[in-house]
Design a protein around this motif. Sequence first.
Motif, mmCIF file in Angstrom:
data_model
loop_
_atom_site.group_PDB
_atom_site.id
_atom_site.type_symbol
_atom_site.label_atom_id
_atom_site.label_comp_id
_atom_site.label_asym_id
_atom_site.label_seq_id
_atom_site.Cartn_x
_atom_site.Cartn_y
_atom_site.Cartn_z
ATOM 1 N N CYS A 100 0.803 -1.230 0.000
ATOM 2 C CA CYS A 100 0.000 0.000 0.000
ATOM 3 C C CYS A 100 0.840 1.287 0.000
ATOM 4 C CB CYS A 100 -0.947 0.017 1.187
ATOM 5 S SG CYS A 100 -1.963 -1.445 1.298
ATOM 6 N N PRO A 101 1.989 1.333 0.710
ATOM 7 C CA PRO A 101 2.735 2.591 0.691
ATOM 8 C C PRO A 101 3.135 3.066 -0.700
ATOM 9 C CG PRO A 101 3.518 1.208 2.458
ATOM 10 C CD PRO A 101 2.547 0.380 1.680
ATOM 11 N N ILE A 102 3.357 2.140 -1.630
ATOM 12 C CA ILE A 102 3.751 2.602 -2.967
ATOM 13 C C ILE A 102 2.631 2.402 -3.975
ATOM 14 C CG2 ILE A 102 6.208 2.260 -2.636
ATOM 15 C CD1 ILE A 102 5.788 -0.336 -4.405
ATOM 16 N N CYS A 103 1.448 2.000 -3.515
ATOM 17 C CA CYS A 103 0.369 1.694 -4.453
ATOM 18 C C CYS A 103 -0.504 2.926 -4.661
ATOM 19 C CB CYS A 103 -0.464 0.537 -3.927
ATOM 20 S SG CYS A 103 -1.849 0.115 -4.979
ATOM 21 N N ASP A 104 -0.713 3.270 -5.921
ATOM 22 C CA ASP A 104 -1.513 4.456 -6.231
ATOM 23 C C ASP A 104 -2.981 4.286 -5.871
ATOM 24 O OD1 ASP A 104 -0.055 6.571 -7.021
ATOM 25 O OD2 ASP A 104 0.080 5.967 -9.108
ATOM 26 N N ASP A 208 -0.390 7.902 -16.254
ATOM 27 C CA ASP A 208 -0.341 9.360 -16.271
ATOM 28 C C ASP A 208 -0.438 9.938 -14.859
ATOM 29 O OD1 ASP A 208 -0.527 11.943 -17.717
ATOM 30 O OD2 ASP A 208 -2.431 12.010 -16.662
ATOM 31 N N PHE A 209 -1.194 9.268 -14.003
ATOM 32 C CA PHE A 209 -1.403 9.757 -12.628
ATOM 33 C C PHE A 209 -0.407 9.112 -11.661
ATOM 34 C CE2 PHE A 209 -3.932 9.573 -8.586
ATOM 35 C CZ PHE A 209 -3.936 10.933 -8.358
ATOM 36 N N ARG A 210 0.452 8.232 -12.170
ATOM 37 C CA ARG A 210 1.328 7.436 -11.315
ATOM 38 C C ARG A 210 2.185 8.312 -10.400
ATOM 39 N NH1 ARG A 210 3.121 2.201 -10.971
ATOM 40 N NH2 ARG A 210 5.350 1.818 -10.785
ATOM 41 N N PHE A 211 2.034 8.127 -9.115
ATOM 42 C CA PHE A 211 2.826 8.794 -8.075
ATOM 43 C C PHE A 211 2.668 10.315 -8.091
ATOM 44 C CE2 PHE A 211 6.030 5.100 -8.582
ATOM 45 C CZ PHE A 211 5.143 4.253 -7.962
ATOM 46 N N GLN A 212 1.635 10.818 -8.747
ATOM 47 C CA GLN A 212 1.467 12.263 -8.809
ATOM 48 C C GLN A 212 0.949 12.822 -7.494
ATOM 49 O OE1 GLN A 212 2.371 14.292 -11.455
ATOM 50 N NE2 GLN A 212 3.350 12.328 -11.880
ATOM 51 N N ARG A 213 -0.110 12.249 -6.973
ATOM 52 C CA ARG A 213 -0.727 12.742 -5.740
ATOM 53 C C ARG A 213 -1.382 11.573 -5.047
ATOM 54 N NH1 ARG A 213 0.003 18.386 -4.719
ATOM 55 N NH2 ARG A 213 1.832 18.111 -5.925
ATOM 56 N N ARG A 214 -1.487 11.641 -3.746
ATOM 57 C CA ARG A 214 -2.297 10.665 -3.038
ATOM 58 C C ARG A 214 -3.757 11.049 -3.217
ATOM 59 N NH1 ARG A 214 -0.541 5.867 -2.565
ATOM 60 N NH2 ARG A 214 0.894 5.467 -0.861
ATOM 61 N N GLY B 94 8.732 10.307 -6.776
ATOM 62 C CA GLY B 94 9.182 9.989 -8.125
ATOM 63 C C GLY B 94 9.273 8.496 -8.286
ATOM 64 N N GLU B 95 9.451 8.055 -9.526
ATOM 65 C CA GLU B 95 9.532 6.627 -9.778
ATOM 66 C C GLU B 95 10.989 6.225 -9.870
ATOM 67 O OE1 GLU B 95 6.996 5.178 -12.779
ATOM 68 O OE2 GLU B 95 7.570 3.095 -12.412
ATOM 69 N N GLU B 102 10.102 0.832 -6.308
ATOM 70 C CA GLU B 102 9.327 1.582 -7.296
ATOM 71 C C GLU B 102 9.241 3.079 -7.020
ATOM 72 O OE1 GLU B 102 5.585 -0.073 -8.619
ATOM 73 O OE2 GLU B 102 6.261 -2.094 -8.232
ATOM 74 N N LYS B 103 8.961 3.454 -5.781
ATOM 75 C CA LYS B 103 8.670 4.859 -5.489
ATOM 76 C C LYS B 103 9.692 5.383 -4.494
ATOM 77 C CE LYS B 103 4.516 7.521 -4.383
ATOM 78 N NZ LYS B 103 3.256 7.502 -3.661
ATOM 79 N N PHE B 104 10.120 6.592 -4.683
ATOM 80 C CA PHE B 104 11.060 7.179 -3.728
ATOM 81 C C PHE B 104 10.832 8.686 -3.673
ATOM 82 C CE2 PHE B 104 14.480 9.558 -5.920
ATOM 83 C CZ PHE B 104 14.005 9.430 -7.208
ATOM 84 N N PRO B 105 11.294 9.341 -2.602
ATOM 85 C CA PRO B 105 11.091 10.795 -2.530
ATOM 86 C C PRO B 105 12.182 11.530 -3.288
ATOM 87 C CG PRO B 105 12.044 10.002 -0.497
ATOM 88 C CD PRO B 105 11.892 8.801 -1.378
#
Lengths: 527, 188
Positions: A100-104, A208-214, B94-95, B102-105
């Motif tokens: 969950c921490p990295i899941c959009d 497109d929305f990946r990691f943009q905002r929670r 960011g990715e 996968e994800k990092f600050p």
Amino acid sequence: MAKVKINDTEIEVPNGTNMIEAAKLAGEEIPHYCYHPHLSIAGNCRMCLVETTTPRGPVLEIACNMQARDGLAIRTDTAQVLHMRKSVMEFLLVNHPLDCPICDQSGECRLQDYYMEHGQYDSRGLDPKVGKNKRQDIGDLIVLDAERCVQCSRCERFGDEVTGTGELRLMNRGDHTEIGMFPGDRLSHNYQGNLADICPVGALTNKDFRFQRRVWYLKETASVCTGCATGCNIQVCHQEGEVFRYLPRRNDQVNKSWMCDMGRLSYQEIAGLKRILKASVDGKAVEPDVATGEIATRIRAAGAAGVGFVLGTRATNEANWALLQMVRANVPGARIFVVEGNDGGQAAQGDTLLLSGDRNPNTAGARLLARHDGNVGDRLALLAALPELKLLVVLEDDVLGRLGAALPPVVFFGAFKNATAQAAAIVVPTAHPVEQDGSYINRQDRVQRVRRAVNPVGESAPAYVVVDRLGARLGKAPGTQMVAAAFNGMARAVERMRGLEFKGLGAEGRLLAPEAVTAVPGAEAST
Amino acid sequence: MALPAPRKKLSTPESVYLVEVIKGMFLTMSHVIKNILDQDRFRTIEYPDMRKPMAARYRGAHRLTTRPDGKVKCVACMCCPTICPAKCITIIAGEAADDPAEKFPIEFDIDMLRCIFCGFCVEACPKDAIRMDTKIYEINAYTRQDMVHNKSYMINLMDGLKPEAEDVYRAHPEQAPAGYTFDEKPVA
């Protein structure tokens, strides 16, 4: 009609209504993963089990495959049902990676929601979880994480039943079942974004929305997509004045639960480089007020016979109405036109699902007001009148591209730097549809509202405000600064809009009254 | 209206001022002599050179923890800026292309001028990526901008302070944090 009983509530629903929908009407939420109102019934997630009474006693059945019939009674609150939900949750989460921490999807994930509501068990897992491929690039807009999948098969059914492309398939058996595609295959259709929307977990997410905002930061405003004449209902998701995504909003009469990727990604142009931020006169940036004064001067200089006005097929009804009223009050005798067609002058391809070949959100609205006025010319009339015109006032549309002929000096009210704006002598920026309230009429003659989600960028203001200010300079403002008043005034005057109220348009819009029989049917066939 | 405070009736030796002065001097001198004979009783510490031992739960300046491969543990899940009551944490995610995380600050800033040291960010973190166990309470700078601690600063926070703090810890091992290990350098 069938009388059904859900827990202790008795309601009447049409025969054959899905019991999940019937329960929703009765105010009872039945948890589900695989059921989707616009897809066929799969019945494989088992989350929607409810208790019914049969001659052999209480029995658990899936609500999604149960149709309302007279006398049907279900219970969603018995100990057996609650135990079953908990067990199903445990089963679905056996191999879930819990990333969950990295899941959009977190924040709008059914697994999270239902675990907190119905799960809350202690893990009994002893074996290592079955690992699957993560972060698979399967399309231009979609990332697949096979580990997070709960095998609900919604995406498979979407490909089979909605787009007819059928790329995604469930493969292998048992806990090795995973969603995937044939080697070398890739999603390429224009409706990929919907896969991320219908996925109840984080297996399919939007690139497109990946990691943009929670998602829990985002505020939602109900609006309408303005990418084409279909007018898909959308939610504008925004935070602190910035729009991050469009989501389709359910409207069974227009777009069901879908929208195309072209419309979905059109949010990027709100703060894009093509927006007009400042007013300008002859290439020099000026205050909007100065530009408005200059426009008034030039309109007076050109005289009523020498000035033409063009209603916008991309402008709101209120803006077109404001322009119509303003011209008739201040420049009587000036000619008004509507130029249909797509910006840039190119014919665009539509499809049979949602996308219309007409890329203007309000062609029907401009046409309606033109017919109401009775004295509005079309594209040919404008071409014929061009030699006599000394000034052309254009609302939003790329008239230059659509006509393909040299224009007299142009005054452009619009949001985007199209060919006409670049050639225009005076430019006044107007607001994007997500930056203003207003209404559009789609190709089904459905009047739908857009709502202001963010503030207008730069010096832009809604077009009906800009036109009202110009009217004030010319002598008589049409009084359209208040959008509801503008709409209601228009609804009183225009015959086919009688009875509509701005506040009464609601979430799903209202259809125009049918056209009078004598009128020439010119509207595009609705699908 | 203020009322006059009742005054204590003084006894005769008290009313003779000199007696009380001498009694006070005796008390002072007794402490001086006791302190000289037994120096552990000192109440005052010589602050910059000596530190008070902070409690194990003391919440000092934030640091970001790292994985064994040196990358930051944080995956930019946004739990800490969400829970933060002072809204002092700014993360831009960011990715990470080759990283299974996968994800990092890309950026991780904490505005120490706004932080209220409640420790919710540490509680909320699912990855043990942010801690306030540094026991650092001297957080100061000459500009507001310098009071915003960024990612690299918070990763290297302990490294930068170790030698300076270590001298103190060598002199006073009881002040070192629990489990603190000294480098193999022999004491000169």
